[in-house]
Design a protein around this motif. Structure first.
Motif, PDB file in Angstrom:
ATOM      1  N   ILE A  55       0.844  -1.204   0.000  1.00 34.54           N
ATOM      2  CA  ILE A  55       0.000   0.000   0.000  1.00 34.54           C
ATOM      3  C   ILE A  55       0.875   1.248   0.000  1.00 34.54           C
ATOM      4  O   ILE A  55       0.598   2.216  -0.720  1.00 34.54           O
ATOM      5  CB  ILE A  55      -0.955  -0.015   1.208  1.00 34.54           C
ATOM      6  CG1 ILE A  55      -2.021  -1.093   1.013  1.00 34.54           C
ATOM      7  CG2 ILE A  55      -1.615   1.351   1.398  1.00 34.54           C
ATOM      8  CD1 ILE A  55      -2.891  -1.310   2.226  1.00 34.54           C
ATOM      9  N   GLN A  56       1.922   1.237   0.783  1.00 35.51           N
ATOM     10  CA  GLN A  56       2.839   2.378   0.818  1.00 35.51           C
ATOM     11  C   GLN A  56       3.541   2.551  -0.528  1.00 35.51           C
ATOM     12  O   GLN A  56       3.746   3.680  -0.987  1.00 35.51           O
ATOM     13  CB  GLN A  56       3.875   2.192   1.934  1.00 35.51           C
ATOM     14  CG  GLN A  56       4.786   3.395   2.138  1.00 35.51           C
ATOM     15  CD  GLN A  56       4.006   4.656   2.467  1.00 35.51           C
ATOM     16  OE1 GLN A  56       3.118   4.641   3.318  1.00 35.51           O
ATOM     17  NE2 GLN A  56       4.324   5.756   1.781  1.00 35.51           N
ATOM     18  N   ILE A 100       2.279   1.820  -3.449  1.00 35.98           N
ATOM     19  CA  ILE A 100       1.319   2.435  -4.381  1.00 35.98           C
ATOM     20  C   ILE A 100       1.162   3.916  -4.069  1.00 35.98           C
ATOM     21  O   ILE A 100       1.069   4.755  -4.987  1.00 35.98           O
ATOM     22  CB  ILE A 100      -0.036   1.710  -4.295  1.00 35.98           C
ATOM     23  CG1 ILE A 100       0.087   0.306  -4.879  1.00 35.98           C
ATOM     24  CG2 ILE A 100      -1.115   2.491  -5.032  1.00 35.98           C
ATOM     25  CD1 ILE A 100      -1.205  -0.478  -4.890  1.00 35.98           C
ATOM     26  N   ARG A 101       1.147   4.264  -2.794  1.00 34.42           N
ATOM     27  CA  ARG A 101       1.045   5.683  -2.438  1.00 34.42           C
ATOM     28  C   ARG A 101       2.256   6.467  -2.950  1.00 34.42           C
ATOM     29  O   ARG A 101       2.121   7.598  -3.416  1.00 34.42           O
ATOM     30  CB  ARG A 101       0.911   5.819  -0.929  1.00 34.42           C
ATOM     31  CG  ARG A 101      -0.443   5.361  -0.394  1.00 34.42           C
ATOM     32  CD  ARG A 101      -0.490   5.354   1.119  1.00 34.42           C
ATOM     33  NE  ARG A 101      -1.822   4.959   1.608  1.00 34.42           N
ATOM     34  CZ  ARG A 101      -2.102   4.730   2.876  1.00 34.42           C
ATOM     35  NH1 ARG A 101      -1.151   4.846   3.811  1.00 34.42           N
ATOM     36  NH2 ARG A 101      -3.334   4.381   3.233  1.00 34.42           N
ATOM     37  N   ARG A 138       1.763   6.975  -6.615  1.00 38.57           N
ATOM     38  CA  ARG A 138       0.781   8.034  -6.889  1.00 38.57           C
ATOM     39  C   ARG A 138       1.405   9.413  -6.689  1.00 38.57           C
ATOM     40  O   ARG A 138       1.086  10.359  -7.418  1.00 38.57           O
ATOM     41  CB  ARG A 138      -0.433   7.868  -5.982  1.00 38.57           C
ATOM     42  CG  ARG A 138      -1.244   6.614  -6.276  1.00 38.57           C
ATOM     43  CD  ARG A 138      -2.434   6.474  -5.333  1.00 38.57           C
ATOM     44  NE  ARG A 138      -3.423   7.518  -5.578  1.00 38.57           N
ATOM     45  CZ  ARG A 138      -4.554   7.639  -4.885  1.00 38.57           C
ATOM     46  NH1 ARG A 138      -4.810   6.785  -3.884  1.00 38.57           N
ATOM     47  NH2 ARG A 138      -5.414   8.598  -5.157  1.00 38.57           N
ATOM     48  N   TYR A 180       0.290  -2.910 -11.825  1.00 40.34           N
ATOM     49  CA  TYR A 180      -0.697  -1.921 -11.398  1.00 40.34           C
ATOM     50  C   TYR A 180      -1.133  -1.028 -12.558  1.00 40.34           C
ATOM     51  O   TYR A 180      -2.242  -0.494 -12.554  1.00 40.34           O
ATOM     52  CB  TYR A 180      -0.124  -1.053 -10.276  1.00 40.34           C
ATOM     53  CG  TYR A 180       0.131  -1.819  -8.994  1.00 40.34           C
ATOM     54  CD1 TYR A 180      -0.879  -2.564  -8.400  1.00 40.34           C
ATOM     55  CD2 TYR A 180       1.378  -1.791  -8.390  1.00 40.34           C
ATOM     56  CE1 TYR A 180      -0.650  -3.273  -7.238  1.00 40.34           C
ATOM     57  CE2 TYR A 180       1.617  -2.492  -7.216  1.00 40.34           C
ATOM     58  CZ  TYR A 180       0.597  -3.232  -6.649  1.00 40.34           C
ATOM     59  OH  TYR A 180       0.820  -3.935  -5.496  1.00 40.34           O
ATOM     60  N   GLU A 227      -5.042   0.325  -4.643  1.00 41.10           N
ATOM     61  CA  GLU A 227      -4.846   0.622  -3.227  1.00 41.10           C
ATOM     62  C   GLU A 227      -6.086   0.230  -2.415  1.00 41.10           C
ATOM     63  O   GLU A 227      -5.969  -0.323  -1.308  1.00 41.10           O
ATOM     64  CB  GLU A 227      -4.535   2.107  -3.045  1.00 41.10           C
ATOM     65  CG  GLU A 227      -4.264   2.502  -1.610  1.00 41.10           C
ATOM     66  CD  GLU A 227      -3.947   3.977  -1.456  1.00 41.10           C
ATOM     67  OE1 GLU A 227      -3.941   4.454  -0.298  1.00 41.10           O
ATOM     68  OE2 GLU A 227      -3.725   4.659  -2.485  1.00 41.10           O
ATOM     69  N   LYS A 236      -6.273  -2.424   0.597  1.00 38.86           N
ATOM     70  CA  LYS A 236      -6.804  -2.053   1.917  1.00 38.86           C
ATOM     71  C   LYS A 236      -7.873  -3.047   2.370  1.00 38.86           C
ATOM     72  O   LYS A 236      -7.952  -3.382   3.570  1.00 38.86           O
ATOM     73  CB  LYS A 236      -7.384  -0.641   1.859  1.00 38.86           C
ATOM     74  CG  LYS A 236      -6.338   0.470   1.807  1.00 38.86           C
ATOM     75  CD  LYS A 236      -7.022   1.827   1.777  1.00 38.86           C
ATOM     76  CE  LYS A 236      -6.000   2.958   1.778  1.00 38.86           C
ATOM     77  NZ  LYS A 236      -6.648   4.297   1.717  1.00 38.86           N
TER      78      LYS A 236
END
Length: 645
Positions: A329-330, A332-333, A336, A395, A618, A622
């Motif tokens: 998740i981090q 992907i952040r 972004r 992704y 994401e 989650k």
């Protein structure tokens, strides 16, 4: 080769993009009959399609291209269609079809491309109507594509139930056959008719490809897709053993292996063979976490441990899943935050790499956001076989594979090219304007020098001599002075007669007898006048011609002086150019501003698409992370409940 997986749980619809134009059958030419057609072909084979269509359109606006039958029109229509210039393409094809004298091969090509035009617009009825107008003698390669598109139209209209794999094979679709078989199988599967989907997937799986290595790789990938689709179809029908059998046929190194491994595990779980399910899921967990199937396996694996009453292994697997999911998740952040509009614009505007170099660049990088622009997809006509922007990131690969995204990238690259062109023209136009202004100043200096030169004085002297000559000729004409225009011999005789007359006059004054001499003098004088009168018309015409020539020369000189005065005074030949340059500068600046705004809007649109794609990944991660948290809490709670108080 090792096999086990190939397609997603849901059968996907592969898009059939438009191929490039194909000329109507025509005798082979060894030379071009029209230079403009040759120039257009040169740009076309250099893959400079904008210049090619521009050359054809310029020629068409004049007197057309001669000597090449209907080929230029088909090229213009085909390129226009490939570039999204649908209105222009439609007008070209309709113009061809309105002429009944066109050869059937030309009309077939026009109907085919007009049908593809309607197909891209989603007008299935009009597309099918145009395709049905194509004769049986149409090019076999394009006819195969036409029939594949007609099958897609039947699928779109949900009118495909009567089609069978045998009918597809009989239509001789060639390289389009695997796509049609899979599309029909996927269409039945979407309707929940898995028993009707299976024959199409089986037919695709049983096909044998003996072509070149590239075609074999595509065929293997399609077979993997079919095996996976069959596996999930059997899974939906609760035929778990059959599903596992199909999943095991998928290549381990194939692009659909992850989905097949996941499906294999769920089929084993459905049979309560949890130990058997651990094998594919453990293999999945060792793969990159970017892939949805791998992410799902993080929760599926501890679920299998739970079913085996291995609570400790289940808790450890859930906790490892929490750690991996949080890290992903981090990631992907970070992606972004990294993929800003400026970063996307820099990527899309970068130099394209040859296919092999692009593949090597993607293979040597990690599983991050690395993407490259390839030169094998940098024109609209190749969108059916390749992509202009590629990435290893799972992704973004789904987004990048979409034709609308690739089209948006192409549009942005075209806008960037136009921006560079307009930016390059701005200093050029200013330089041209400076040159004209310098030319105007130089002309003023030259005019002042010319005014001081001898040209004007020579013109005035010529005018004076002309006036004198004209006055003398007028006097001669008025007095009919034949002797004034006599030839040289006559003038010499006239001088002798005049001297003789003076001698006779002196003799008369001296008292000498001059009657006989005077009579002879009068006779000779009359003869001379008669002789001069005979020559007078010829001599007068010659003098008048000479005067006319002098007038012409003088008029030219005076016109030159007048032109010089007028040009230097008003700069008639420079001022229009300066005004046109100013208008061009204004137009260029306006177009550049509009292009900049379009680039900003297009970049923003692409950034939003990329961000939405990453946001969806994401969100899924989650959800998996939340499920892992709950599972860990549930297992700990269950363990606490089992302990004695």
């Amino acid at each position: 080769m090792p096999r086990i997986a190939s397609c997603l749980r849901y059968c996907l619809w592969p898009s059939l993009l438009l191929a490039g134009w194909a000329q109507a059958d025509e005798p082979l030419k060894t030379a071009v009959a029209d230079l403009r057609y040759g120039v257009a072909l040169y740009h076309y084979y250099q893959q400079d399609y904008v210049s090619a269509i521009a050359e054809l359109m310029v020629a068409d606006s004049r007197d057309g291209i001669q000597g090449h039958s209907d080929n230029p029109e088909l090229i213009a229509g085909g390129i226009s269609l490939a570039f999204g210039m649908q209105n222009h393409a439609e007008s070209v094809f309709n113009q061809i079809l309105q002429d009944e004298r066109r050869p059937q091969s030309v009309r077939d090509a026009a109907w085919f491309y007009l049908g593809k035009l309607h197909y891209t617009r989603g007008d299935w009825a009009a597309a099918n109507q145009a395709f049905n107008r194509v004769s049986a003698g149409f090019s076999p390669g394009l006819r195969a594509q036409l029939q594949a598109l007609q099958i897609n139209i039947l699928i779109r209209n949900e009118n495909f139930s009567q089609l069978t794999p045998k009918q597809i094979e009989q239509q001789e679709l060639g390289s389009w056959s695997p796509y049609s078989l899979f599309n029909l199988g996927a269409a039945h599967a979407r309707l929940g008719k898995f028993d009707q989907a299976q024959p199409f997937f089986n037919a695709l799986a049983d096909m044998d490809e003996t072509g070149d290595i590239r075609r074999r790789k595509i065929h293997w990938a399609m077979q993997d897709k079919a095996y996976t689709a069959l596996g999930y179809a059997y899974l939906a029908e609760k035929k778990y053993a059959a599903a596992i059998r199909e999943f095991t046929k998928v290549r381990l190194e194939g692009s659909y292996a992850n989905q097949a491994l996941l499906g294999y595990g769920w089929a084993a779980v459905a049979q309560e063979e949890y130990t058997k399910a651990l094998q594919p899921w453990q293999l999945l967990r060792s793969r990159s976490l970017m892939y949805p199937a791998v992410q799902e396996s993080l929760l599926a694996l501890p679920y299998a441990y739970e079913k085996l009453n291995a609570q400790g292994e289940a808790v450890a697997a859930y906790e490892q899943a929490e750690e991996l999911l949080a890290r992903e998740i981090q990631l992907i952040r970070d992606m972004r935050a990294t993929l800003t509009e400026g970063e996307l614009l820099t990527l899309i505007d970068s130099k394209p790499l040859p296919a092999k170099e692009a593949q090597a660049a993607l293979q040597t990088t990690g599983d991050g956001v690395t993407a490259v622009i390839t030169d094998d997809g940098q024109n609209w006509l190749k969108l059916d076989s390749t992509s202009i922007i590629k990435t290893r990131s799972a992704y973004l690969s789904e987004l990048f594979a979409q034709s609308r995204f690739q089209t948006a990238v192409l549009e942005l690259r075209d806008l960037l090219r136009l921006q560079r062109l307009l930016q390059a023209w701005q200093p050029k136009l200013q330089a041209y304007r400076d040159l004209l202004q310098e030319k105007q100043a130089l002309r003023g200096r030259q005019e002042r020098q010319l005014a001081q030169s001898a040209f004007a004085a020579q013109t005035r002297a010529l005018q004076a001599r002309r006036d004198e000559f004209a006055a003398r000729l007028e006097q001669i004409t008025a007095a009919d002075d034949y002797l004034a225009l006599a030839d040289e011999e006559t003038r010499e005789l006239q001088a002798r007669v005049t001297r003789a007359g003076e001698t006779i006059a002196r003799m008369q004054a001296a008292g000498q007898a001059t009657d006989e001499l005077a009579q002879r003098h009068k006779m000779f004088a009359g003869i001379l006048i008669w002789r001069a009168a005979q020559h007078y018309p010829i001599a007068l015409a010659a003098q008048q011609r000479e005067l006319a020539q002098i007038d012409s020369t003088l008029a030219a000189a005076q016109k030159t002086l007048a032109n010089i005065d007028e040009i230097t005074a008003t700069s008639l030949d420079i001022q229009p150019l300066l005004a046109r340059l100013l208008a061009l500068q204004t137009e260029t600046a306006g177009r550049l501003q509009a292009t900049d705004e379009l680039i900003a809007a297009q970049t923003r649109l692409l950034r939003e698409q990329v961000d939405q794609q990453l946001a969806s990944h994401e969100l899924r991660l989650k959800n998996y992370l939340s499920q892992a948290h709950l599972a860990v809490a549930r297992l700990y709670d269950a363990e606490l409940r089992r302990q004695p108080e």
